[in-house]
Design a protein around this motif. Structure first.
Motif, short mmCIF file in Angstrom:
data_model
loop_
_atom_site.label_atom_id
_atom_site.label_comp_id
_atom_site.label_asym_id
_atom_site.label_seq_id
_atom_site.Cartn_x
_atom_site.Cartn_y
_atom_site.Cartn_z
N ARG A 1 0.82 -1.22 0.00
CA ARG A 1 0.00 0.00 0.00
C ARG A 1 0.85 1.26 0.00
O ARG A 1 0.48 2.28 0.58
N THR A 2 2.00 1.18 -0.68
CA THR A 2 2.85 2.36 -0.83
C THR A 2 3.40 2.42 -2.26
O THR A 2 3.58 1.39 -2.91
N ILE A 3 3.64 3.63 -2.70
CA ILE A 3 4.34 3.88 -3.96
C ILE A 3 5.54 4.73 -3.58
O ILE A 3 5.39 5.82 -3.03
N SER A 4 6.72 4.22 -3.86
CA SER A 4 7.93 4.86 -3.33
C SER A 4 8.20 6.22 -3.96
O SER A 4 7.92 6.46 -5.14
N ASN A 5 8.81 7.08 -3.14
CA ASN A 5 9.25 8.39 -3.63
C ASN A 5 10.29 8.23 -4.72
O ASN A 5 10.31 8.98 -5.69
N GLY A 6 11.18 7.24 -4.55
CA GLY A 6 12.22 7.01 -5.54
C GLY A 6 11.65 6.70 -6.91
O GLY A 6 12.16 7.19 -7.93
N LEU A 7 10.60 5.91 -6.95
CA LEU A 7 9.96 5.59 -8.23
C LEU A 7 9.35 6.85 -8.84
O LEU A 7 9.50 7.10 -10.04
N ASN A 8 8.67 7.65 -8.03
CA ASN A 8 8.07 8.89 -8.54
C ASN A 8 9.14 9.86 -9.03
O ASN A 8 8.96 10.52 -10.06
N ILE A 9 10.27 9.92 -8.33
CA ILE A 9 11.37 10.80 -8.77
C ILE A 9 11.92 10.31 -10.11
O ILE A 9 12.19 11.11 -11.01
N ALA A 10 12.08 8.99 -10.25
CA ALA A 10 12.59 8.43 -11.50
C ALA A 10 11.65 8.73 -12.67
O ALA A 10 12.09 9.09 -13.77
N ILE A 11 10.35 8.61 -12.43
CA ILE A 11 9.38 8.91 -13.49
C ILE A 11 9.45 10.39 -13.85
O ILE A 11 9.46 10.75 -15.04
N ALA A 12 9.53 11.25 -12.85
CA ALA A 12 9.63 12.69 -13.11
C ALA A 12 10.91 13.02 -13.87
O ALA A 12 10.91 13.84 -14.79
N ALA A 13 12.01 12.37 -13.51
CA ALA A 13 13.29 12.64 -14.16
C ALA A 13 13.29 12.23 -15.64
O ALA A 13 14.01 12.83 -16.45
N GLY A 14 12.48 11.25 -15.98
CA GLY A 14 12.39 10.83 -17.38
C GLY A 14 11.58 11.77 -18.26
O GLY A 14 11.74 11.77 -19.49
N ALA A 15 10.73 12.58 -17.65
CA ALA A 15 9.85 13.46 -18.43
C ALA A 15 10.62 14.43 -19.34
O ALA A 15 10.28 14.55 -20.53
N PRO A 16 11.64 15.15 -18.86
CA PRO A 16 12.35 16.07 -19.77
C PRO A 16 13.00 15.36 -20.97
O PRO A 16 13.02 15.91 -22.08
#
Length: 158
Positions: A28-43
């Motif tokens: 029941r968690t989604i890691s901050n690291g995963l969200n950061i990695a997804i955000a970093a791929g956007a640019p």
């Protein structure tokens, strides 16, 4: 070359979404690291997609900020988890506004179905604890409603 990079990034995003859904089911968690990695791929995705800074990238940021504001409000009243808020925010960086609206609609339907199914199981097992919904699953389903057709439409890499 750009198409290959774009395709690779979409595949990486799809894998990240599957990982988010499975970890949300498990813990029941989604890691901050995963969200950061997804955000970093956007640019990199913007660059490979040929998005212009104005207005395209600015619009992506605007939608992400609006998504964060709305979903952080839902988090504040206990209707959504923090990882879900962050995942939706970073997905807004990847998906154009009309596609993001479709993601939200599909996510809402999938989330409603998921909630009903989990509530039925919860009742059948006569559990008294609070029902915790792994909404990352619904978010992933909504995102795949956008990403799936894009991945299928991509021309061969050869």
């Amino acid at each position: 070359m750009m198409m290959t990079i774009q395709y690779g990034l979409l595949i990486a995003l799809a894998i990240a979404l599957l990982y988010a859904a499975f970890t949300d089911i498990r813990s029941r968690t989604i890691s901050n690291g995963l969200n950061i990695a997804i955000a970093a791929g956007a640019p990199v995705f913007w660059w490979a997609s040929g998005l212009a800074f104005w207005p395209d990238i600015i619009i992506q940021f605007g939608v992400a900020i609006a998504a964060f504001a709305v979903f952080a409000g839902l988090f504040a009243v206990g209707m959504m988890g923090g990882g879900d808020v962050k995942l939706l925010t970073v997905l807004a960086l990847w998906i154009e506004p009309s596609g993001f609206l479709q993601l939200l609609i599909v996510m809402s339907i999938a989330g409603g179905i998921l909630t009903l199914l989990m509530a039925m199981v919860h009742l059948m097992r006569r559990r008294k604890d609070k029902l915790a919904i792994p909404y990352g699953v619904a978010i992933a389903i909504g995102a795949f409603s956008i990403l799936g057709p894009r991945l299928i439409e991509m021309p061969p890499l050869a």
